[in-house]
Design a protein around this motif. Structure first.
Motif, PDB file in Angstrom:
ATOM      1  N   THR A 159       1.020  -1.129   0.200  1.00 55.40           N
ATOM      2  CA  THR A 159       0.018  -0.163  -0.142  1.00 55.40           C
ATOM      3  C   THR A 159       1.012   1.004  -0.261  1.00 55.40           C
ATOM      4  OG1 THR A 159      -2.057  -1.311   1.304  1.00 55.40           O
ATOM      5  CG2 THR A 159      -1.328   1.332   1.279  1.00 55.40           C
ATOM      6  N   ILE A 160       2.003   1.152   0.975  1.00 61.07           N
ATOM      7  CA  ILE A 160       2.986   1.855   1.062  1.00 61.07           C
ATOM      8  C   ILE A 160       3.312   3.317  -0.158  1.00 61.07           C
ATOM      9  CG2 ILE A 160       4.924   3.667   1.944  1.00 61.07           C
ATOM     10  CD1 ILE A 160       3.987   1.802   4.102  1.00 61.07           C
ATOM     11  N   TRP A 161       3.758   1.874  -1.150  1.00 57.42           N
ATOM     12  CA  TRP A 161       4.664   1.418  -2.479  1.00 57.42           C
ATOM     13  C   TRP A 161       3.513   2.375  -3.510  1.00 57.42           C
ATOM     14  CZ3 TRP A 161       9.353   2.209  -2.087  1.00 57.42           C
ATOM     15  CH2 TRP A 161      10.389   1.446  -1.359  1.00 57.42           C
ATOM     16  N   LEU A 162       2.523   2.126  -3.135  1.00 59.95           N
ATOM     17  CA  LEU A 162       1.365   2.318  -4.335  1.00 59.95           C
ATOM     18  C   LEU A 162       1.324   3.402  -4.126  1.00 59.95           C
ATOM     19  CD1 LEU A 162      -1.435  -0.811  -4.137  1.00 59.95           C
ATOM     20  CD2 LEU A 162      -0.156   0.315  -6.209  1.00 59.95           C
ATOM     21  N   ILE A 163       1.218   4.101  -2.983  1.00 57.95           N
ATOM     22  CA  ILE A 163       1.038   5.559  -2.883  1.00 57.95           C
ATOM     23  C   ILE A 163       1.776   6.328  -2.958  1.00 57.95           C
ATOM     24  CG2 ILE A 163       0.213   7.340  -0.745  1.00 57.95           C
ATOM     25  CD1 ILE A 163      -1.356   5.550   0.164  1.00 57.95           C
ATOM     26  N   ILE A 164       3.258   6.002  -2.894  1.00 61.55           N
ATOM     27  CA  ILE A 164       4.357   6.683  -3.057  1.00 61.55           C
ATOM     28  C   ILE A 164       4.054   6.425  -4.812  1.00 61.55           C
ATOM     29  CG2 ILE A 164       6.672   6.817  -3.324  1.00 61.55           C
ATOM     30  CD1 ILE A 164       6.515   5.274  -0.633  1.00 61.55           C
ATOM     31  N   CYS A 165       4.315   5.755  -5.378  1.00 67.65           N
ATOM     32  CA  CYS A 165       3.610   5.824  -6.910  1.00 67.65           C
ATOM     33  C   CYS A 165       2.351   6.114  -7.604  1.00 67.65           C
ATOM     34  CB  CYS A 165       3.548   4.520  -7.792  1.00 67.65           C
ATOM     35  SG  CYS A 165       5.042   3.786  -7.353  1.00 67.65           S
ATOM     36  N   SER A 199     -19.315  14.983 -12.156  1.00 65.57           N
ATOM     37  CA  SER A 199     -17.916  14.763 -12.500  1.00 65.57           C
ATOM     38  C   SER A 199     -16.703  14.231 -11.323  1.00 65.57           C
ATOM     39  CB  SER A 199     -17.360  16.286 -13.340  1.00 65.57           C
ATOM     40  OG  SER A 199     -18.634  16.685 -14.237  1.00 65.57           O
ATOM     41  N   THR A 200     -16.551  14.391 -10.229  1.00 60.29           N
ATOM     42  CA  THR A 200     -15.675  14.242  -9.135  1.00 60.29           C
ATOM     43  C   THR A 200     -16.342  12.226  -8.621  1.00 60.29           C
ATOM     44  OG1 THR A 200     -15.908  15.656  -8.726  1.00 60.29           O
ATOM     45  CG2 THR A 200     -15.167  14.261  -7.197  1.00 60.29           C
ATOM     46  N   VAL A 201     -17.348  12.412  -8.689  1.00 60.83           N
ATOM     47  CA  VAL A 201     -17.951  10.690  -8.785  1.00 60.83           C
ATOM     48  C   VAL A 201     -17.499  10.033 -10.264  1.00 60.83           C
ATOM     49  CG1 VAL A 201     -20.047   9.377  -8.513  1.00 60.83           C
ATOM     50  CG2 VAL A 201     -19.537  11.063  -7.320  1.00 60.83           C
ATOM     51  N   SER A 202     -17.719  10.500 -11.093  1.00 56.57           N
ATOM     52  CA  SER A 202     -17.560   9.562 -12.513  1.00 56.57           C
ATOM     53  C   SER A 202     -16.629   9.911 -12.584  1.00 56.57           C
ATOM     54  CB  SER A 202     -18.044  10.498 -13.586  1.00 56.57           C
ATOM     55  OG  SER A 202     -19.179  10.558 -13.492  1.00 56.57           O
ATOM     56  N   SER A 203     -15.257  10.371 -12.318  1.00 59.10           N
ATOM     57  CA  SER A 203     -13.833  10.554 -11.657  1.00 59.10           C
ATOM     58  C   SER A 203     -13.178   9.715 -11.735  1.00 59.10           C
ATOM     59  CB  SER A 203     -13.039  12.030 -12.051  1.00 59.10           C
ATOM     60  OG  SER A 203     -13.207  12.783 -13.164  1.00 59.10           O
ATOM     61  N   GLY A 204     -13.910   9.484  -9.608  1.00 58.18           N
ATOM     62  CA  GLY A 204     -12.794   8.696  -9.324  1.00 58.18           C
ATOM     63  C   GLY A 204     -13.556   6.821  -9.339  1.00 58.18           C
ATOM     64  N   ILE A 205     -14.514   6.553 -10.271  1.00 54.35           N
ATOM     65  CA  ILE A 205     -14.681   5.996 -10.456  1.00 54.35           C
ATOM     66  C   ILE A 205     -14.425   5.795 -11.952  1.00 54.35           C
ATOM     67  CG2 ILE A 205     -16.807   4.018 -12.152  1.00 54.35           C
ATOM     68  CD1 ILE A 205     -18.617   6.068 -10.548  1.00 54.35           C
ATOM     69  N   PHE A 206     -14.348   6.172 -12.588  1.00 58.21           N
ATOM     70  CA  PHE A 206     -13.024   5.450 -14.218  1.00 58.21           C
ATOM     71  C   PHE A 206     -11.119   5.708 -13.907  1.00 58.21           C
ATOM     72  CE2 PHE A 206     -10.087   8.081 -16.862  1.00 58.21           C
ATOM     73  CZ  PHE A 206     -10.638   7.347 -18.264  1.00 58.21           C
ATOM     74  N   PHE A 207     -11.160   6.159 -12.552  1.00 60.46           N
ATOM     75  CA  PHE A 207      -9.958   6.264 -12.018  1.00 60.46           C
ATOM     76  C   PHE A 207      -9.792   4.763 -11.631  1.00 60.46           C
ATOM     77  CE2 PHE A 207      -9.022  10.537 -12.019  1.00 60.46           C
ATOM     78  CZ  PHE A 207      -8.149  10.918 -13.372  1.00 60.46           C
ATOM     79  N   ASN A 208     -10.961   4.233 -10.402  1.00 63.08           N
ATOM     80  CA  ASN A 208     -10.657   3.355 -10.246  1.00 63.08           C
ATOM     81  C   ASN A 208     -10.640   1.926 -11.293  1.00 63.08           C
ATOM     82  OD1 ASN A 208     -10.410   2.845  -7.914  1.00 63.08           O
ATOM     83  ND2 ASN A 208     -13.260   3.478  -7.289  1.00 63.08           N
ATOM     84  N   LEU A 209     -10.780   2.641 -12.417  1.00 64.31           N
ATOM     85  CA  LEU A 209     -11.626   1.168 -13.492  1.00 64.31           C
ATOM     86  C   LEU A 209     -10.012   1.323 -14.398  1.00 64.31           C
ATOM     87  CD1 LEU A 209     -14.862   2.204 -14.884  1.00 64.31           C
ATOM     88  CD2 LEU A 209     -14.421  -0.375 -13.938  1.00 64.31           C
ATOM     89  N   CYS A 210      -9.870   2.033 -14.395  1.00 65.77           N
ATOM     90  CA  CYS A 210      -7.833   2.562 -15.690  1.00 65.77           C
ATOM     91  C   CYS A 210      -6.862   2.874 -15.232  1.00 65.77           C
ATOM     92  CB  CYS A 210      -8.108   3.462 -15.979  1.00 65.77           C
ATOM     93  SG  CYS A 210      -7.786   5.246 -15.439  1.00 65.77           S
ATOM     94  N   THR A 211      -6.790   2.986 -13.437  1.00 66.91           N
ATOM     95  CA  THR A 211      -5.506   2.881 -12.596  1.00 66.91           C
ATOM     96  C   THR A 211      -5.310   1.015 -11.796  1.00 66.91           C
ATOM     97  OG1 THR A 211      -6.417   3.708 -10.991  1.00 66.91           O
ATOM     98  CG2 THR A 211      -5.420   5.287 -12.421  1.00 66.91           C
ATOM     99  N   GLY A 212      -6.494   1.023 -11.503  1.00 67.51           N
ATOM    100  CA  GLY A 212      -6.914  -0.778 -10.756  1.00 67.51           C
ATOM    101  C   GLY A 212      -6.156  -0.293  -9.556  1.00 67.51           C
ATOM    102  N   ASP A 213      -6.363   0.804  -9.008  1.00 70.89           N
ATOM    103  CA  ASP A 213      -6.386   1.081  -6.956  1.00 70.89           C
ATOM    104  C   ASP A 213      -7.428   2.310  -6.454  1.00 70.89           C
ATOM    105  OD1 ASP A 213      -4.482  -0.099  -4.577  1.00 70.89           O
ATOM    106  OD2 ASP A 213      -3.635   2.325  -5.012  1.00 70.89           O
ATOM    107  N   GLN A 214      -7.867   2.084  -5.278  1.00 72.20           N
ATOM    108  CA  GLN A 214      -8.171   3.124  -4.702  1.00 72.20           C
ATOM    109  C   GLN A 214      -7.079   4.016  -4.371  1.00 72.20           C
ATOM    110  OE1 GLN A 214     -10.149   1.930  -1.572  1.00 72.20           O
ATOM    111  NE2 GLN A 214      -8.791   1.163  -0.364  1.00 72.20           N
ATOM    112  N   TYR A 215      -5.958   3.737  -3.996  1.00 72.98           N
ATOM    113  CA  TYR A 215      -5.298   5.090  -3.798  1.00 72.98           C
ATOM    114  C   TYR A 215      -5.103   5.518  -4.198  1.00 72.98           C
ATOM    115  CZ  TYR A 215      -4.988   1.946   0.255  1.00 72.98           C
ATOM    116  OH  TYR A 215      -5.119   0.777   1.305  1.00 72.98           O
ATOM    117  N   ILE A 216      -4.325   5.607  -6.010  1.00 69.77           N
ATOM    118  CA  ILE A 216      -3.792   6.019  -6.849  1.00 69.77           C
ATOM    119  C   ILE A 216      -5.082   7.120  -7.150  1.00 69.77           C
ATOM    120  CG2 ILE A 216      -3.590   6.237  -9.347  1.00 69.77           C
ATOM    121  CD1 ILE A 216      -1.789   3.861  -8.421  1.00 69.77           C
ATOM    122  N   SER A 217      -7.005   6.250  -7.422  1.00 68.19           N
ATOM    123  CA  SER A 217      -7.670   7.116  -7.577  1.00 68.19           C
ATOM    124  C   SER A 217      -8.017   7.821  -6.536  1.00 68.19           C
ATOM    125  CB  SER A 217      -9.085   6.047  -7.419  1.00 68.19           C
ATOM    126  OG  SER A 217      -8.238   5.006  -8.105  1.00 68.19           O
TER     127      SER A 217
END
Length: 306
Positions: A159-165, A199-217
């Motif tokens: 998780t820490i590595w994902l957050i740093i990335c 728009s914020t909600v849609s972006s959060g869902i979109f980033f979950n789909l394309c980045t594969g991690d909630q922290y990045i989203s």
């Protein structure tokens, strides 16, 4: 104490407890709807074969000393949270209290973890191993063994590595001007408060789909929209709540997201199979947009804050 809650509030630059209180306005209605649906299904659905709870209870009681006195640890933790102490103080104090409870209530577990019996050195060794690395206790039940196995602080490194990335990735997007370019596109679309939240909600869902991690989203959505909320004169707590109502709760619905993979692996149930039952996770993003459309407690920034 939730990592996503702390992350959403900090990246949106909102005090933690201000963020938590504001989230209740959308979280509680979503939770009530989910409970109503579960109650209806529970009373009207057909019965299924129950898990052998007696065997599970026997496995736990034969391995651990289970007593109501152990509830003092979560109660003390709740009091620390109620006092609004910093998260690091609360977490550290909870670890100390849990370690003391381990020494008093679970001497057999200490001996099992340390492998050296019960003495001062083995107790210290068991506490360090429990808080830092992988430990496994054999309860005689494979299912329970998986549930009680822990990985300590070492298990948080992924998780820490994902957050740093994610922070590096977000920094590159910010420094290169890509976030500004995307923000300008949203500025042309999001003219009303409800469209900003949508728009914020849609972006959060979109980033979950394309980045594969909630922290990045969470990080990307917060960084992407903070300027937009400022320009629209909206308080940042609306941003942090919208991020939590989308990026946090929908991550478990994506099979290739880290949360979805964790749930499907631990439960042994495919993501697409348990998805229809995730009422709260499905309703939360819609509730965030609905509350914004109604305009209930949507606060504007004052002149000094702006």
């Amino acid at each position: 104490m939730s990592d996503t809650t702390v992350l959403a509030s900090s990246t949106s630059e909102v005090p933690l407890f201000t963020h938590i209180k504001y989230m209740l306005l959308t979280t509680m209605p979503s939770l009530i709807i989910a409970l109503i649906v579960y109650a209806i299904v529970g009373f009207s659905g057909s019965s299924v074969e129950a898990t052998d709870t007696a065997f599970i209870q026997q496995s736990l009681s034969s391995t651990y000393n289970i007593t109501p006195w152990l509830l003092l640890v979560p109660i003390a933790t709740g009091l620390l949270i109620w006092r609004k102490l910093p998260a690091i103080v609360t977490l550290f104090s909870s670890v100390i209290l849990a370690s003391i409870a381990l020494v008093i209530a679970q001497p057999d577990v200490i001996a099992h973890i340390s492998g050296d019996g019960v003495n001062l050195f083995s107790t210290f060794k068991a506490i360090i191993l429990s808080t830092t690395s992988d430990i496994a206790v054999d309860t005689g039940n494979p299912t329970i063994n998986e549930l009680v196995a822990t990985s300590g602080m070492g298990g948080m490194m992924d998780t820490i590595w994902l957050i740093i990335c994610a922070m590096c990735f977000g920094g590159v997007m910010y420094g290169s001007g890509m976030l500004d370019a995307i923000s300008r596109a949203f500025l042309r679309i999001a003219r009303r408060t409800v469209s900003v939240v949508a728009s914020t909600v849609s972006s959060g869902i979109f980033f979950n789909l394309c980045t594969g991690d909630q922290y990045i989203s969470i990080i990307l959505t917060s960084k992407l929209f903070n300027k937009l909320y400022d320009e629209r004169g909206l308080e940042r707590r609306l941003l942090s709540r919208s991020v939590e109502d989308s990026a946090t709760v929908t991550s478990v619905l994506v099979p290739w997201n880290s949360c979805g993979m964790t749930q499907s692996t631990v439960l042994g149930v495919a993501t697409i199979t348990y998805l229809p039952y995730c009422i709260f996770n499905i309703v939360s993003p819609l509730m965030s947009i609905l509350v914004a459309a109604i305009g209930y407690k949507i606060f504007k920034r004052t002149g000094d804050e702006a």
